[in-house]
Structure formats: C-alpha cells, structure tokens
Design an enzyme around this catalytic site. Structure first.
Site, PDB file in Angstrom:
ATOM      1  N   TYR A 165      51.946  39.785  44.530  1.00 62.19           N
ATOM      2  CA  TYR A 165      51.229  39.148  45.334  1.00 62.19           C
ATOM      3  C   TYR A 165      52.389  38.242  45.486  1.00 62.19           C
ATOM      4  O   TYR A 165      52.151  37.391  45.957  1.00 62.19           O
ATOM      5  CB  TYR A 165      50.172  38.953  45.691  1.00 62.19           C
ATOM      6  N   ASP A 177      42.149  42.006  43.808  1.00 67.17           N
ATOM      7  CA  ASP A 177      42.351  42.235  44.989  1.00 67.17           C
ATOM      8  C   ASP A 177      41.471  44.079  45.342  1.00 67.17           C
ATOM      9  O   ASP A 177      40.484  43.514  46.405  1.00 67.17           O
ATOM     10  CB  ASP A 177      43.522  42.454  45.937  1.00 67.17           C
ATOM     11  N   LYS A 216      46.916  46.724  32.882  1.00 68.25           N
ATOM     12  CA  LYS A 216      47.774  47.267  32.503  1.00 68.25           C
ATOM     13  C   LYS A 216      48.827  47.861  31.420  1.00 68.25           C
ATOM     14  O   LYS A 216      50.165  47.924  32.039  1.00 68.25           O
ATOM     15  CB  LYS A 216      48.220  48.159  34.192  1.00 68.25           C
ATOM     16  N   ASP A 246      36.843  44.601  46.030  1.00 64.63           N
ATOM     17  CA  ASP A 246      36.254  45.158  47.450  1.00 64.63           C
ATOM     18  C   ASP A 246      35.348  46.705  46.565  1.00 64.63           C
ATOM     19  O   ASP A 246      34.394  46.797  47.140  1.00 64.63           O
ATOM     20  CB  ASP A 246      37.293  45.993  48.177  1.00 64.63           C
ATOM     21  N   ASP A 273      42.801  51.293  34.716  1.00 61.78           N
ATOM     22  CA  ASP A 273      42.282  52.520  35.860  1.00 61.78           C
ATOM     23  C   ASP A 273      40.448  52.706  35.097  1.00 61.78           C
ATOM     24  O   ASP A 273      39.759  53.128  36.078  1.00 61.78           O
ATOM     25  CB  ASP A 273      43.012  53.209  35.898  1.00 61.78           C
TER      26      ASP A 273
HETATM   27 MG    MG Z   1      41.324  41.751  49.983  1.00 59.92          MG
END
Ligand code: MG
Ligand code: NAI
Length: 336
Positions: free
Chosen positions: A123, A232, A175, A236, A208
C-alpha cells in the site's frame, strides 16, 4: 485539564456516528475537548482540498485524532486521505481488536487482535502504467516494500502488545513461500524478534491458510501480525466473525501521534438515514481513552455497550434490530 483531540467527522455516515460517539463520551464524563476539522470528500467540497492545512495543523498540535470514515474514489481521483494521515504522522501500527459483544453469531466469545503494518507493504502507492504498442496502459505495476526497520518495529509492537495485555501467543501471517524476498524478510525478522519474547508463544502461518483457519477455528489464535494489505483484508474477515463492521474498531499508533477510527467505510448506501451503528467508532474512542490513560471511562462505556446490546431491546438494523442511531445512542447514555 481537559485533553484536546482533533475530531474529523468525515463522509457518508461519518457525521452521524461521530455525533453519537461524542454524545456518549460526554455522558460518560470523558475529560476531552474537541477541535473539529474537515477531511475527505466533505473537505474537497467545502475547502477545495481533501486534506486542508487547518486539519493538518490541528493534528500536529493535538497528536490524537478521532476520525470518521472518509470516502476515497476508486481508480482515478485523489489518493486515500487515510493512507496520507497514517504516513504523515508515521502511524505504523494498526491495532484492530475483534471481540464478541452480541451473542448468537457464528461464534461466541471471540477475542482476537490483529496488528497490521500500516506504512509499508503493497500500500505504499508506488504504482505505474507501462505503455506498449500504442497502449499507454498496456500493463500496470505495484511495488511491495518491506524494510528491516519497518518489519522489526511492527513485530516488536505486536509482541510488546501481547506481553503488556497478558496475551499468550503471536501469529505472523505471511506469504514467504511465494514472495521470498519481501515476505521472506518479514519472516526472518519475526524469528529474530521472537527470541526476545520467550514468555510469548510465537508461530508463523501462510496467509491464505490463516484465512481459512480463522473461519474454521478462530480460538486457536490470539494476537496476529502481518503486512499492510493482508491486514486490511483479514481484519474485515475478523470483523465478520464478531457480527460485522458495526463492531470493529481500530487504533493507528505511532511513536508520538495516534488516530482512532472504525474499520468500516462511509457506507454511502445508508448515509443520512439515521440507521448507522455507531459502536465501531465508539469502541475506537474507547481505544483512544485507553491510549490517553483513562481506562476508567473506557471501561464504563464498554460496559454500557455490553449492557444495551445484551439486553437486546435497542439494537440497530445491522444487529437485527430496528432502532436508529439516535435511539441506540440514547439507550447507551441511559445505561451510563
Ligand atoms: Mg479496509
Ligand atoms: P463500507 O464499510 O462503507 O460499507 C460496507 C457495508 O457495511 C455497507 O453495506 C454498509 O452499509 C455497511 N456498514 C458499514 N458501516 C456500517 C455501520 N456503522 N452501521 C451499519 N452498517 C454499516 O465499505 P464500502 O462501501 O466498500 O466503502 C465506502 C467508502 O468508504 C469508499 O469510498 C471507501 O474507500 C471508504 N472507506 C473508508 C475507510 C476509512 O475511512 N477508514 C475504510 C473503508 C472504506
């Protein structure tokens, strides 16, 4: 003397959940003063700048921000103000607790904390198009950046966090099997940092597989730490384990500044209808009070939330009830 904080109501449902949160903070007697400032789409409309200088100056002074969600246009348009604020104030640790409040969900008694690296990774916004054969956008490239410094400070933060809160285990989700350099470095640093915390159990898992395990058996985790984008996405997912975004708070912590906000966005689909659940921002305000050393007020607000949600008479729509933001806020104030 009252502590002054910068309040950014933000876009969409932001002003509604911010009003509710301040009402509860005031009813709880929080010793705070608010310097209200603009940012996001609202600021673009009113001040022609999505991040006005006055807002930056205020944050520079107060060093503590309580922020509603900000709308970020997808694709073209201005860059995320959230990302900019995190960068300018070097808020490197994004702390996202997921705790069950409303019973009867997929799981009971979830109590997890995700710690997301907030300044590096995929990001950083180092992106560009590559033109080929007359197509200026034939390809696009993003760069993932991991530094030893950045990895070490977030990993240390996660272990210190676990230790200071009496938590038992830190899981690094990564990862490194595919991204051997960037994620490999993160993993290498994690193994070194873990040696300084023999009292905390540590493990590493592929991201994963971690996502699947979180859904199948969340109880096997405690504190999780990971790169920016992974954090991120999984935060969620973790919000989903405890009844959705309405219950997911976040603290963005730096060495000399902090910003508290809900995990959810500006929810344009329900904005202005008076039905938004303010709990996520209110829980973020509790994280803020704890950050400021006022655990007492925070605990009182937390127990008011537990009381109202458990009683079940006044619940917002996302909780399966029919109360509006104002009814729910009134119930919280009464419980206080
Ligand atoms: Mg978010
Ligand atoms: P969103 O989180 O705003 O909404 C997703 C779904 O959850 C919607 O159906 C919404 O109604 C519901 N929801 C969210 N918060 C709720 C609440 N407090 N009470 C009840 N229901 C709630 O995500 P979306 O739609 O992807 O993003 C909308 C905008 O928000 C975008 O511009 C995005 O960039 C921005 N955003 C901003 C964030 C921030 O400021 N930290 C974080 C996430 C998104």
């Amino acid at each position: 003397m009252a502590r002054t904080i910068t309040v950014i109501p933000g876009d969409g449902i932001g002003p509604e959940v911010t009003d509710a949160t301040l009402e509860v903070l005031n009813a709880a007697g929080a010793d705070l003063e608010y310097d209200t400032q603009l940012a996001g789409l609202t600021a673009l409309k009113e001040a022609r700048n999505p991040l006005p200088q006055a807002t930056m100056d205020s944050a520079e002074r107060t060093r503590v921000i309580l922020k509603g969600p900000l709308t970020t246009p997808s694709g073209s348009g201005f860059r995320s103000i959230n990302v900019q604020l995190r960068k300018v104030f070097d808020l490197y640790a994004n702390v996202r607790p997921a705790r069950t409040i409303q019973p009867g969900g997929r799981y009971e008694d979830i109590d997890l904390v995700l710690i997301r690296e907030n300044t590096e990774g995929l990001y950083v916004g180092v992106e560009h198009y590559i033109g080929m054969q007359g197509d200026p956008r034939a390809a696009a490239e993003s760069v993932m950046i991991v530094t030893r410094f950045g990895a070490e400070r977030i990993l240390r933060y996660a272990f210190e966090y676990a230790r200071s809160r009496g938590r038992k285990k830190v899981t690094l989700a990564h990862k490194a099997n595919i991204l051997k350099y960037t994620q490999g470095l993160f993993l290498e640093v994690a193994e070194e940092v873990a040696k300084d915390f023999p009292d905390i159990e540590s493990e590493d898992r592929i991201i994963d597989a971690t996502a699947m395990q979180l859904v199948l058996d969340p109880y096997r985790f405690d504190v999780l730490v990971m790169e920016n984008m992974f954090g991120d996405i999984l935060s969620d997912l973790m919000a989903g384990l405890v009844g959705g975004l309405g219950f997911a708070p976040a603290g963005n912590i730096g060495t000399d500044a902090a910003m508290f906000e809900a995990v959810h966005g500006s929810a344009p689909d329900i904005a202005g209808q008076g039905v938004a659940n303010p709990t996520a921002l209110l829980l973020s305000a509790c994280l803020m009070l704890e950050h400021l050393g006022d655990d007492e007020t925070s605990t009182r607000i937390r127990s008011a939330i537990d009381t109202v949600v458990l009683a079940g008479k006044v619940r917002t729509v996302d909780m399966g009830g029919d109360a509006g933001t104002a009814d729910y806020t009134r119930a919280l104030v009464e419980a206080l």
